[in-house]
Structure formats: C-alpha cells, structure tokens
Design a protein around this motif. Structure first.
Motif, PDB file in Angstrom:
ATOM      1  N   ILE A  57       0.840  -1.200   0.000  1.00 32.15           N
ATOM      2  CA  ILE A  57       0.000   0.000   0.000  1.00 32.15           C
ATOM      3  C   ILE A  57       0.873   1.248   0.000  1.00 32.15           C
ATOM      4  O   ILE A  57       0.632   2.197  -0.762  1.00 32.15           O
ATOM      5  CB  ILE A  57      -0.937  -0.001   1.219  1.00 32.15           C
ATOM      6  CG1 ILE A  57      -1.971  -1.124   1.107  1.00 32.15           C
ATOM      7  CG2 ILE A  57      -1.647   1.354   1.365  1.00 32.15           C
ATOM      8  CD1 ILE A  57      -2.763  -1.363   2.374  1.00 32.15           C
ATOM      9  N   ALA A  58       1.896   1.261   0.845  1.00 36.25           N
ATOM     10  CA  ALA A  58       2.778   2.424   0.922  1.00 36.25           C
ATOM     11  C   ALA A  58       3.526   2.632  -0.392  1.00 36.25           C
ATOM     12  O   ALA A  58       3.674   3.774  -0.865  1.00 36.25           O
ATOM     13  CB  ALA A  58       3.764   2.259   2.075  1.00 36.25           C
ATOM     14  N   VAL A  59       3.989   1.544  -1.005  1.00 35.94           N
ATOM     15  CA  VAL A  59       4.668   1.647  -2.299  1.00 35.94           C
ATOM     16  C   VAL A  59       3.745   2.294  -3.326  1.00 35.94           C
ATOM     17  O   VAL A  59       4.143   3.198  -4.077  1.00 35.94           O
ATOM     18  CB  VAL A  59       5.114   0.242  -2.782  1.00 35.94           C
ATOM     19  CG1 VAL A  59       5.502   0.281  -4.266  1.00 35.94           C
ATOM     20  CG2 VAL A  59       6.285  -0.261  -1.965  1.00 35.94           C
ATOM     21  N   ARG A  60       2.496   1.833  -3.374  1.00 35.87           N
ATOM     22  CA  ARG A  60       1.545   2.379  -4.344  1.00 35.87           C
ATOM     23  C   ARG A  60       1.267   3.853  -4.081  1.00 35.87           C
ATOM     24  O   ARG A  60       1.204   4.670  -5.017  1.00 35.87           O
ATOM     25  CB  ARG A  60       0.246   1.571  -4.284  1.00 35.87           C
ATOM     26  CG  ARG A  60      -0.778   1.987  -5.330  1.00 35.87           C
ATOM     27  CD  ARG A  60      -0.246   1.763  -6.726  1.00 35.87           C
ATOM     28  NE  ARG A  60      -1.269   1.993  -7.731  1.00 35.87           N
ATOM     29  CZ  ARG A  60      -1.042   2.611  -8.882  1.00 35.87           C
ATOM     30  NH1 ARG A  60       0.185   3.068  -9.171  1.00 35.87           N
ATOM     31  NH2 ARG A  60      -2.013   2.779  -9.762  1.00 35.87           N
ATOM     32  N   ASN A  61       1.093   4.216  -2.819  1.00 39.48           N
ATOM     33  CA  ASN A  61       0.844   5.620  -2.489  1.00 39.48           C
ATOM     34  C   ASN A  61       2.002   6.509  -2.920  1.00 39.48           C
ATOM     35  O   ASN A  61       1.794   7.611  -3.456  1.00 39.48           O
ATOM     36  CB  ASN A  61       0.604   5.776  -0.988  1.00 39.48           C
ATOM     37  CG  ASN A  61      -0.796   5.367  -0.577  1.00 39.48           C
ATOM     38  OD1 ASN A  61      -1.732   5.463  -1.363  1.00 39.48           O
ATOM     39  ND2 ASN A  61      -0.945   4.909   0.658  1.00 39.48           N
ATOM     40  N   LEU A  62       3.209   6.059  -2.690  1.00 40.81           N
ATOM     41  CA  LEU A  62       4.379   6.859  -3.075  1.00 40.81           C
ATOM     42  C   LEU A  62       4.491   6.957  -4.595  1.00 40.81           C
ATOM     43  O   LEU A  62       4.896   8.004  -5.120  1.00 40.81           O
ATOM     44  CB  LEU A  62       5.647   6.259  -2.474  1.00 40.81           C
ATOM     45  CG  LEU A  62       5.738   6.328  -0.944  1.00 40.81           C
ATOM     46  CD1 LEU A  62       7.004   5.644  -0.452  1.00 40.81           C
ATOM     47  CD2 LEU A  62       5.696   7.763  -0.450  1.00 40.81           C
ATOM     48  N   LEU A  69       9.861  11.278  -8.484  1.00 46.17           N
ATOM     49  CA  LEU A  69      11.010  10.633  -7.867  1.00 46.17           C
ATOM     50  C   LEU A  69      11.378   9.359  -8.619  1.00 46.17           C
ATOM     51  O   LEU A  69      10.513   8.695  -9.196  1.00 46.17           O
ATOM     52  CB  LEU A  69      10.717  10.291  -6.402  1.00 46.17           C
ATOM     53  CG  LEU A  69      10.430  11.446  -5.442  1.00 46.17           C
ATOM     54  CD1 LEU A  69      10.207  10.907  -4.033  1.00 46.17           C
ATOM     55  CD2 LEU A  69      11.561  12.463  -5.451  1.00 46.17           C
ATOM     56  N   SER A  70      12.642   9.021  -8.582  1.00 43.27           N
ATOM     57  CA  SER A  70      13.072   7.759  -9.176  1.00 43.27           C
ATOM     58  C   SER A  70      12.644   6.600  -8.280  1.00 43.27           C
ATOM     59  O   SER A  70      12.299   6.789  -7.106  1.00 43.27           O
ATOM     60  CB  SER A  70      14.589   7.748  -9.345  1.00 43.27           C
ATOM     61  OG  SER A  70      15.224   7.717  -8.071  1.00 43.27           O
ATOM     62  N   ALA A  71      12.689   5.385  -8.824  1.00 43.74           N
ATOM     63  CA  ALA A  71      12.336   4.209  -8.030  1.00 43.74           C
ATOM     64  C   ALA A  71      13.258   4.080  -6.824  1.00 43.74           C
ATOM     65  O   ALA A  71      12.817   3.708  -5.725  1.00 43.74           O
ATOM     66  CB  ALA A  71      12.406   2.953  -8.906  1.00 43.74           C
TER      67      ALA A  71
END
Length: 309
Positions: A57-62, A69-71
């Motif tokens: 979830i946090a990955v998707r939000n970011l 931002l880059s990965a």
C-alpha cells in the motif's frame, strides 16, 4: 464523553495476549528516549520485511504521489517511512504513560497565539491535524498546553479502546466519537477546541472527489460543515520529529482565512492543498500505509491490489 471505566470482562483470557503486549510496552517506555527511538527504527525495519500488504500500500501511495522521484528515491523514502512507523509504537507509549514533566521536555509548541485569539473572541476551534506517524506525540504535547477535546474512532478491541482512551485523556479534556456530530457542534459553539483529522478515506457517502497530489481523492466535506455549523475557525497544526533526536517541534499554524468559502468543493480543495503542502515538508513521517485513494469515482479502476484473505 464520560471517562472510560474498567470492566471485569477485560480480565477474560482472550485479552491476556494483549495485556502481555501492553505490559511489555509499558516496561520498555521506562527506557531513555534515545534508546526507544533506536528500538523503533529496528522495529520499523522488521515491519518492512514482515508487513507485506502494508508495504505494498505504501509503495503504491508513493508511486501515485511522487511520480517525479526515481524508483530508488521512493525506495529510500519507503524504508525511512517504515522506520518512522516503528517509532510510532514507542511514541504512543511515551505520550500515554510518561509523566507530564518528562514528556514536556521533548517538545516545544509554537503558534498558540492563533488559538488564544479565537478563544478571546468566543469562537470554537477545529484544530486540524494530519495522520503523521507522530500524531500521538503532537496531541499529547499540545494537550498539555491547551485545553482541547479529541475526536476518535473506537477501536474494535474493547480493551485496547479502553487503554487508548485512558492514555489520550491524560492530556485532553475528553474525547468525542467520530459519529457524535451533535456533541461536536455543541462544544464548538461553546467556544471549545477540538482536535480533528480529515485526511483519510472515509468512503464516498460523506465525501466529494478533489485532487490530492494530482489524484482524485474522496475528501470529507465535514471540515467546512463543522466550521459553518459550529461557528468555528479551522486552525491547522503539525508536529515534526526532529532529525537531531532531541524531540519534537509542534506548530499551530494561522487559521484558514475566509473558511468556509463559497462551496464545499472549493473548501475541500483548499484543505487538500494544505495537507499536500504539509506532507511534502516531511513525507517520511506520514502514514503512507493507509489506502488513501481506496474510494474511486464511478467508472474508475481500483488503484490498489485486492487484499488476500
């Protein structure tokens, strides 16, 4: 708003694991602050590896909120965010259980004059907070210097709900359940101050869609409704965990001018713009594990993977 009462039911064996966990947390809270924050970072690192669904979830939000931002940059931000989330458990214990004198040494509060000005004019204050990982610390530190009430959502576990309410009411005048609109308006019209956070997804029924980080987000209209019906000022406040490990900076910001405005949509947009600007100041300390964009406009695809049962 009666004070929570202890119930013999809380001694039932089903609650023993929670009692054990709370007892351990209480014992750990006796340690020095610097050591607790070190433990929090280690706990956050463990959560990063074990809490897979929350990490996704946090990955998707970011990805949604920081496409520029880059990965690699988002990955670094994600790890720091989990470290911050780990610290939250110990900050909760500190806020609830440390003596007031010890807690007060951890923070400084700025901008109280904005609340004082509203009180001098007999106006209520909707104290707009955000779900930073430091939320409990912000409420605790401010609550020791300002009489205020807090809105909260009852926890599903009745024992944890009891402990949570007891802990928060050490610093507050009392708490109000989120659905008690009548009680909230009564306090605001009486010139009281209420701690309130409108930055989560509460579904489509009480919300309209306005952009947040460029993404249509279900945003509650309650902020402008409470301000209008309660004849109250909306005054944001934020708290920051200081990088040098010395504690926290709590800032009460100027009230939103000419609020509520001409329409609920314009008000919600202003609130989201303020929220976005505040998050950009310290994105690593925000609660990214919440599915903020869960509710979608009709016809739009879901933005999160389906939860595994």
């Amino acid at each position: 708003m009666d004070r929570p009462a202890f119930r013999a039911y809380f001694l039932h064996p089903r609650f023993w694991p929670l009692w054990l966990g709370l007892g351990l947390l209480w014992l750990l809270a006796l340690l020095p602050y610097s050591l607790l924050m070190w433990l929090g970072r280690r706990l956050g690192g463990l959560m990063y590896h074990l809490a897979r669904s929350r990490r996704q979830i946090a990955v998707r939000n970011l990805e949604l909120c920081f496409p520029e931002l880059s990965a690699a940059e988002r990955g670094s931000l994600l790890r720091e965010n989990f470290a911050s989330t780990g610290m939250t458990f110990f900050e909760m214990a500190i806020s609830w259980w440390w003596p007031a004198a010890r807690l007060a040494r951890l923070g400084r509060v700025e901008g109280l004059e904005h609340i004082r000005a509203a009180e001098a004019e007999g106006q209520g204050v909707l104290l707009m907070a955000l779900h930073f990982t430091t939320l409990e610390m912000g409420g605790g530190l401010l609550g020791m210097q300002q009489h205020m009430y807090g809105m909260y959502r009852p926890h599903k576990n009745p024992l944890f709900d009891y402990v949570q309410r007891r802990g928060r009411e050490q610093r507050l005048q009392g708490v109000i359940e989120r659905d008690d609109v009548r009680g909230m308006l009564k306090l605001l019209r009486a010139g009281k101050v209420i701690w309130y956070a409108p930055d989560q997804d509460y579904g489509a029924q009480r919300s309209i869609f306005v952009p947040l980080f460029g993404v249509p987000a279900a945003t509650v209209t309650a902020t402008s409704k409470f301000a209008r019906l309660g004849r109250a000022r909306v005054i944001p406040f934020t708290q920051t965990r200081l990088a040098d490990g010395s504690g926290y900076r709590v800032v009460v910001h100027p009230p939103l001018a000419d609020f509520p405005g001409e329409s609920e949509e314009a008000d919600c947009l202003r609130v989201n713009q303020w929220i976005e600007a505040a998050i950009r100041q310290q994105p690593e300390q925000y609660l990214w594990a919440h599915r903020r964009f869960k509710t979608r406009p009709d016809g739009e695809a879901k933005l999160y993977k389906k939860r595994r049962r």
